[in-house]
Design a protein around this motif. Sequence first.
Motif, PDB file in Angstrom:
ATOM      1  N   UNK A 122      -6.106  -3.933   4.763  1.00 52.10           N
ATOM      2  CA  UNK A 122      -5.410  -2.228   4.259  1.00 52.10           C
ATOM      3  C   UNK A 122      -5.057  -2.007   6.298  1.00 52.10           C
ATOM      4  N   UNK A 123      -3.469  -1.364   6.432  1.00 46.00           N
ATOM      5  CA  UNK A 123      -4.059  -1.331   7.850  1.00 46.00           C
ATOM      6  C   UNK A 123      -3.446  -0.129   8.443  1.00 46.00           C
ATOM      7  N   UNK A 124      -2.890   0.716   7.086  1.00 50.07           N
ATOM      8  CA  UNK A 124      -2.795   2.259   8.458  1.00 50.07           C
ATOM      9  C   UNK A 124      -4.170   3.121   6.811  1.00 50.07           C
ATOM     10  N   UNK A 125      -3.781   5.019   7.483  1.00 45.48           N
ATOM     11  CA  UNK A 125      -4.360   5.351   6.386  1.00 45.48           C
ATOM     12  C   UNK A 125      -3.391   5.619   4.852  1.00 45.48           C
ATOM     13  N   UNK A 126      -2.384   5.647   5.036  1.00 47.03           N
ATOM     14  CA  UNK A 126      -0.724   5.762   4.622  1.00 47.03           C
ATOM     15  C   UNK A 126      -1.430   4.469   3.213  1.00 47.03           C
ATOM     16  N   UNK A 127      -1.829   3.924   3.860  1.00 49.25           N
ATOM     17  CA  UNK A 127      -2.354   2.214   2.598  1.00 49.25           C
ATOM     18  C   UNK A 127      -3.313   2.889   2.085  1.00 49.25           C
ATOM     19  N   UNK A 128      -4.471   3.317   3.055  1.00 48.13           N
ATOM     20  CA  UNK A 128      -5.301   3.656   2.922  1.00 48.13           C
ATOM     21  C   UNK A 128      -5.416   4.081   1.293  1.00 48.13           C
TER      22      UNK A 128
END
Length: 320
Positions: A122-128
């Motif tokens: 998971x590479x970003x806040x959106x992906x989290x």
Amino acid sequence: MVATAAQELAPLTEDQVREHLAAGKLVEGLQHMSPSYLEGMRRILTVSADTEFVSAPSYLRAAGHAPALNNFGSAMSIIQDELAHAHIGYRLLGDLGVDMDWLIYERPAQQFKYPYAFDVPLNSWVELVCANAMYDQAGFVLLSDVYRSSTFGPWKRALAKVDKEETFHLRHGRTWLKKLCKDPAGRAEVQAAVDWMFILTLEWFGLPDERKQHSEQLDFGFKGKSNDELRQWWMSEVVPFMQEIGIRVPAHLDEGLDRYVIDCPFPARFDEDKREWLLEDGAIDWDDVLVRWRARGPMNRDYVTTLQRGYQTTSLRRAA
Ligand SMILES: [Fe+2]
Ligand SMILES: [Fe+2]
């Protein structure tokens, strides 16, 4: 987890366990188990504890991209919950005769049993927050089913707390997704994440019922619903929500059949480096999916190393 050890630890016969359950009693420990109940319970608890455990480094990596300090705090509170959930599972496995130090801190990364989805970074806040809305929803569906149906009393009672915390995690995801999707740029980012994460979560529920390997999970009341029923339940929560916020997903409700239908080739080949589904290749066999799952994915070693580092580099081990 060899049969002889299970026979020594779990004294009852299969029929005695069935009689105990038929009398409406829960299984409280090894004294109420047969070897196959013990093996099956160890298997399902290991998958559950490993899933909770590995979600911590996966979410931690993405939490580093939190837009503000209070958002980082929310993510850390979710991570703390996940570690506590893992602790419940491993502690119960310790009570069931498994060497906890080996299980948690010495076991090779490839032998961990969590869903393949967590091996993809998971590479970003959106992906989290997409993971909170989809992965934690999967965890909620699976654990609510165990909470309702499990015949193993200590786990069932512990899950009352876990269920409430998972509700918080998935609400965190949904609240963020609603906010992000009000803006076209935010919606595009969410769509890009959902495009690879939705199908990975469909896989989370495992082989279809006609291929299911461990029938004792239903026979002994470890869980109440089959893999396909749980996959349906998850879609019934996620698909309408995604439609409501304007996000496309490859599944819809067939009102005639009264069930959700997957609209893309499934299962499919996955490019784990690009995090893309090779849908134009068409559906593949579950045997090919099992090969990918067993090989584990890009983050497996990294996450397990993170989790085991403290134990491996200090002398704070349990006394023999
Ligand atoms: Fe959890
Ligand atoms: Fe969670």
